[in-house]
Design a protein around this motif. Structure first.
Motif, PDB file in Angstrom:
ATOM      1  N   VAL A 202       0.847  -1.192   0.000  1.00 51.37           N
ATOM      2  CA  VAL A 202       0.000   0.000   0.000  1.00 51.37           C
ATOM      3  C   VAL A 202       0.881   1.240   0.000  1.00 51.37           C
ATOM      4  CG1 VAL A 202      -1.831   1.268   1.183  1.00 51.37           C
ATOM      5  CG2 VAL A 202      -1.744  -1.226   1.348  1.00 51.37           C
ATOM      6  N   PHE A 203       0.538   2.197  -0.866  1.00 52.11           N
ATOM      7  CA  PHE A 203       1.234   3.484  -0.863  1.00 52.11           C
ATOM      8  C   PHE A 203       0.337   4.528  -0.215  1.00 52.11           C
ATOM      9  CE2 PHE A 203       2.233   7.667  -2.525  1.00 52.11           C
ATOM     10  CZ  PHE A 203       3.602   7.730  -2.313  1.00 52.11           C
ATOM     11  N   PHE A 204       0.909   5.286   0.726  1.00 58.76           N
ATOM     12  CA  PHE A 204       0.189   6.369   1.390  1.00 58.76           C
ATOM     13  C   PHE A 204       0.813   7.698   0.980  1.00 58.76           C
ATOM     14  CE2 PHE A 204       0.037   2.681   4.215  1.00 58.76           C
ATOM     15  CZ  PHE A 204      -1.306   2.597   4.530  1.00 58.76           C
ATOM     16  N   GLY A 205      -0.028   8.651   0.587  1.00 58.66           N
ATOM     17  CA  GLY A 205       0.464   9.964   0.212  1.00 58.66           C
ATOM     18  C   GLY A 205       0.740  10.832   1.422  1.00 58.66           C
ATOM     19  N   ASP A 206       0.977  12.095   1.148  1.00 58.25           N
ATOM     20  CA  ASP A 206       1.284  13.085   2.176  1.00 58.25           C
ATOM     21  C   ASP A 206       0.185  13.121   3.241  1.00 58.25           C
ATOM     22  OD1 ASP A 206       2.292  15.231   3.543  1.00 58.25           O
ATOM     23  OD2 ASP A 206       1.664  16.716   2.073  1.00 58.25           O
ATOM     24  N   GLY A 207       0.578  13.212   4.519  1.00 63.96           N
ATOM     25  CA  GLY A 207      -0.396  13.364   5.593  1.00 63.96           C
ATOM     26  C   GLY A 207      -0.380  12.267   6.634  1.00 63.96           C
ATOM     27  N   LEU A 208       0.348  11.191   6.377  1.00 60.73           N
ATOM     28  CA  LEU A 208       0.400  10.075   7.321  1.00 60.73           C
ATOM     29  C   LEU A 208       1.532  10.287   8.322  1.00 60.73           C
ATOM     30  CD1 LEU A 208      -0.412   7.135   8.179  1.00 60.73           C
ATOM     31  CD2 LEU A 208       1.322   6.351   6.555  1.00 60.73           C
ATOM     32  N   LEU A 209       1.214  10.211   9.607  1.00 60.50           N
ATOM     33  CA  LEU A 209       2.253  10.278  10.638  1.00 60.50           C
ATOM     34  C   LEU A 209       2.829   8.890  10.840  1.00 60.50           C
ATOM     35  CD1 LEU A 209       3.542  12.239  12.830  1.00 60.50           C
ATOM     36  CD2 LEU A 209       2.105  10.985  14.454  1.00 60.50           C
ATOM     37  N   ILE A 210       4.158   8.767  10.718  1.00 61.15           N
ATOM     38  CA  ILE A 210       4.822   7.512  11.033  1.00 61.15           C
ATOM     39  C   ILE A 210       5.650   7.713  12.297  1.00 61.15           C
ATOM     40  CG2 ILE A 210       4.879   6.791   8.622  1.00 61.15           C
ATOM     41  CD1 ILE A 210       7.916   7.399   8.648  1.00 61.15           C
ATOM     42  N   SER A 211       5.674   6.706  13.149  1.00 62.18           N
ATOM     43  CA  SER A 211       6.421   6.780  14.408  1.00 62.18           C
ATOM     44  C   SER A 211       7.198   5.494  14.618  1.00 62.18           C
ATOM     45  CB  SER A 211       5.472   6.992  15.598  1.00 62.18           C
ATOM     46  OG  SER A 211       4.829   8.251  15.527  1.00 62.18           O
ATOM     47  N   HIS A 212       8.395   5.653  15.154  1.00 67.00           N
ATOM     48  CA  HIS A 212       9.203   4.492  15.528  1.00 67.00           C
ATOM     49  C   HIS A 212       9.695   4.706  16.946  1.00 67.00           C
ATOM     50  CE1 HIS A 212      12.450   1.546  15.644  1.00 67.00           C
ATOM     51  NE2 HIS A 212      11.852   0.948  14.617  1.00 67.00           N
TER      52      HIS A 212
ATOM     53  N   GLY B  94      11.856   2.949  18.918  1.00 67.32           N
ATOM     54  CA  GLY B  94      13.286   2.815  19.163  1.00 67.32           C
ATOM     55  C   GLY B  94      14.087   4.004  18.681  1.00 67.32           C
ATOM     56  N   ALA B  95      13.721   4.529  17.514  1.00 66.79           N
ATOM     57  CA  ALA B  95      14.429   5.684  16.957  1.00 66.79           C
ATOM     58  C   ALA B  95      13.926   6.999  17.535  1.00 66.79           C
ATOM     59  CB  ALA B  95      14.282   5.703  15.440  1.00 66.79           C
ATOM     60  N   GLU B  96      12.816   6.945  18.268  1.00 71.96           N
ATOM     61  CA  GLU B  96      12.194   8.127  18.865  1.00 71.96           C
ATOM     62  C   GLU B  96      11.960   9.214  17.820  1.00 71.96           C
ATOM     63  OE1 GLU B  96      14.517   9.260  22.302  1.00 71.96           O
ATOM     64  OE2 GLU B  96      13.361   7.893  23.558  1.00 71.96           O
ATOM     65  N   VAL B  97      11.266   8.832  16.757  1.00 64.19           N
ATOM     66  CA  VAL B  97      10.951   9.768  15.690  1.00 64.19           C
ATOM     67  C   VAL B  97       9.489   9.651  15.319  1.00 64.19           C
ATOM     68  CG1 VAL B  97      11.668   8.101  13.916  1.00 64.19           C
ATOM     69  CG2 VAL B  97      11.533  10.528  13.349  1.00 64.19           C
ATOM     70  N   SER B  98       8.854  10.788  15.076  1.00 68.38           N
ATOM     71  CA  SER B  98       7.513  10.859  14.498  1.00 68.38           C
ATOM     72  C   SER B  98       7.553  11.944  13.438  1.00 68.38           C
ATOM     73  CB  SER B  98       6.456  11.211  15.552  1.00 68.38           C
ATOM     74  OG  SER B  98       6.243  10.135  16.447  1.00 68.38           O
ATOM     75  N   ASN B  99       7.111  11.600  12.231  1.00 68.69           N
ATOM     76  CA  ASN B  99       7.217  12.557  11.133  1.00 68.69           C
ATOM     77  C   ASN B  99       6.173  12.253  10.074  1.00 68.69           C
ATOM     78  OD1 ASN B  99       8.751  14.781   9.878  1.00 68.69           O
ATOM     79  ND2 ASN B  99       9.213  13.266   8.301  1.00 68.69           N
ATOM     80  N   ASN B 100       5.845  13.281   9.284  1.00 66.72           N
ATOM     81  CA  ASN B 100       4.935  13.143   8.148  1.00 66.72           C
ATOM     82  C   ASN B 100       5.736  13.171   6.853  1.00 66.72           C
ATOM     83  OD1 ASN B 100       1.947  13.283   8.982  1.00 66.72           O
ATOM     84  ND2 ASN B 100       2.877  14.902  10.208  1.00 66.72           N
ATOM     85  N   PRO B 101       6.094  12.029   6.300  1.00 65.56           N
ATOM     86  CA  PRO B 101       6.822  12.030   5.023  1.00 65.56           C
ATOM     87  C   PRO B 101       5.922  12.485   3.872  1.00 65.56           C
ATOM     88  CG  PRO B 101       7.010   9.918   6.179  1.00 65.56           C
ATOM     89  CD  PRO B 101       5.898  10.680   6.813  1.00 65.56           C
ATOM     90  N   ASP B 102       6.544  12.735   2.722  1.00 64.20           N
ATOM     91  CA  ASP B 102       5.773  13.086   1.529  1.00 64.20           C
ATOM     92  C   ASP B 102       5.170  11.856   0.866  1.00 64.20           C
ATOM     93  OD1 ASP B 102       6.076  15.952   1.481  1.00 64.20           O
ATOM     94  OD2 ASP B 102       8.187  15.610   1.032  1.00 64.20           O
ATOM     95  N   GLY B 103       5.588  10.680   1.284  1.00 60.83           N
ATOM     96  CA  GLY B 103       5.024   9.440   0.789  1.00 60.83           C
ATOM     97  C   GLY B 103       5.560   8.272   1.590  1.00 60.83           C
ATOM     98  N   VAL B 104       4.757   7.215   1.716  1.00 57.35           N
ATOM     99  CA  VAL B 104       5.139   6.018   2.478  1.00 57.35           C
ATOM    100  C   VAL B 104       4.638   4.790   1.737  1.00 57.35           C
ATOM    101  CG1 VAL B 104       4.886   4.756   4.641  1.00 57.35           C
ATOM    102  CG2 VAL B 104       4.985   7.254   4.683  1.00 57.35           C
ATOM    103  N   PHE B 105       5.483   3.779   1.614  1.00 55.21           N
ATOM    104  CA  PHE B 105       5.063   2.512   1.021  1.00 55.21           C
ATOM    105  C   PHE B 105       5.339   1.381   1.997  1.00 55.21           C
ATOM    106  CE2 PHE B 105       6.088  -1.362  -1.452  1.00 55.21           C
ATOM    107  CZ  PHE B 105       4.836  -1.575  -2.008  1.00 55.21           C
ATOM    108  N   VAL B 106       4.354   0.509   2.160  1.00 52.87           N
ATOM    109  CA  VAL B 106       4.480  -0.647   3.053  1.00 52.87           C
ATOM    110  C   VAL B 106       4.082  -1.902   2.291  1.00 52.87           C
ATOM    111  CG1 VAL B 106       3.793  -1.679   5.242  1.00 52.87           C
ATOM    112  CG2 VAL B 106       3.856   0.818   5.022  1.00 52.87           C
ATOM    113  N   VAL B 107       4.955  -2.898   2.260  1.00 52.95           N
ATOM    114  CA  VAL B 107       4.599  -4.166   1.625  1.00 52.95           C
ATOM    115  C   VAL B 107       3.648  -4.925   2.544  1.00 52.95           C
ATOM    116  CG1 VAL B 107       6.786  -4.274   0.359  1.00 52.95           C
ATOM    117  CG2 VAL B 107       6.585  -5.399   2.576  1.00 52.95           C
ATOM    118  N   ASN B 108       2.838  -5.780   1.963  1.00 54.31           N
ATOM    119  CA  ASN B 108       1.844  -6.519   2.741  1.00 54.31           C
ATOM    120  C   ASN B 108       2.485  -7.348   3.856  1.00 54.31           C
ATOM    121  OD1 ASN B 108      -0.229  -5.545   1.120  1.00 54.31           O
ATOM    122  ND2 ASN B 108      -0.081  -7.256  -0.331  1.00 54.31           N
ATOM    123  N   ALA B 109       3.666  -7.920   3.564  1.00 55.13           N
ATOM    124  CA  ALA B 109       4.323  -8.763   4.557  1.00 55.13           C
ATOM    125  C   ALA B 109       4.686  -7.985   5.818  1.00 55.13           C
ATOM    126  CB  ALA B 109       5.581  -9.387   3.954  1.00 55.13           C
TER     127      ALA B 109
END
Length: 205
Positions: free
Chosen positions: A63-73, A75-90
């Motif tokens: 699935v590809f997500f456009g601008d506006g999705l907050l991603i957080s990790h 361990g890395a202590e990061v939360s950000n809104n990239p210009d695009g995000v892709f996640v494989v089903n696995a």
């Protein structure tokens, strides 16, 4: 907000700003209230998003997500809104990433390590995109970091792959860059539209 956990609580609250880009990065909250340039930023992320979203649908592998999705990790202590995000089903299936529900309804955040993130550089995000996010996304275990800068006369398109020592830029071959995630090669070309304004084409083979 004193740490990453309190930032994510703030994000869930009604006090979180509705405008601008707000991130937690490098131990602090970062605000970007600048306006996006129509061609070098808005048009660019639209073109790349169009191609990657269609590619994901045809292959039915993610699935590809456009601008506006907050991603957080965590361990890395990061939360950000990239210009695009892709996640494989696995990655959804094995728990590498998970959807986070909002306090009221629906899903509002993606937690974990997406497979690809896209950042399109603007005047206000040079240090963030080229330096801070390069480190943060690597710590978050993101497999590929796509970085695009169309502000100058020369178009800069990079695909950075995750290695044990940091991100390494994939070297183009004849202008084409091979993505291990998509199993395709890509070339980004600067063109002009019918009005003579800058335009872009992401080619795939």
């Amino acid at each position: 907000v004193v740490d990453h956990a309190s930032f994510r609580q703030w994000f869930q609250s009604e006090e979180f700003p509705e405008e601008g880009r707000v991130s937690f990065l490098n131990g602090e909250v970062m605000f970007d209230m600048s306006q996006e340039q129509i061609f070098s930023h808005v048009r660019m992320k639209t073109e790349i998003g169009r191609v990657l979203a269609n590619l994901a649908k045809r292959k039915l592998n993610g699935v590809f997500f456009g601008d506006g999705l907050l991603i957080s990790h965590l361990g890395a202590e990061v939360s950000n809104n990239p210009d695009g995000v892709f996640v494989v089903n696995a990655s959804f299936e094995d728990g590498t990433v998970r959807l986070v529900e909002g306090a009221k309804q629906g899903f509002i955040e993606l937690e974990g390590s997406p497979d690809v993130v896209l950042e399109v550089v603007s005047d206000s995000s040079v240090k963030k995109d080229y330096e801070l996010l390069r480190v943060a996304y690597w710590k978050a275990g993101i497999r590929e970091y796509w970085l695009v800068d169309a502000r100058g006369e020369k178009l800069d398109f990079q695909i950075l792959k995750h290695t044990s020592k940091g991100y390494s830029q994939i070297r183009p071959v004849g202008g084409w860059i091979k993505s291990a995630v998509f199993r395709k090669s890509f070339r980004l070309v600067a063109t002009k539209n019918h009005l003579g304004q800058p335009d872009f084409e992401l080619q795939v083979r």
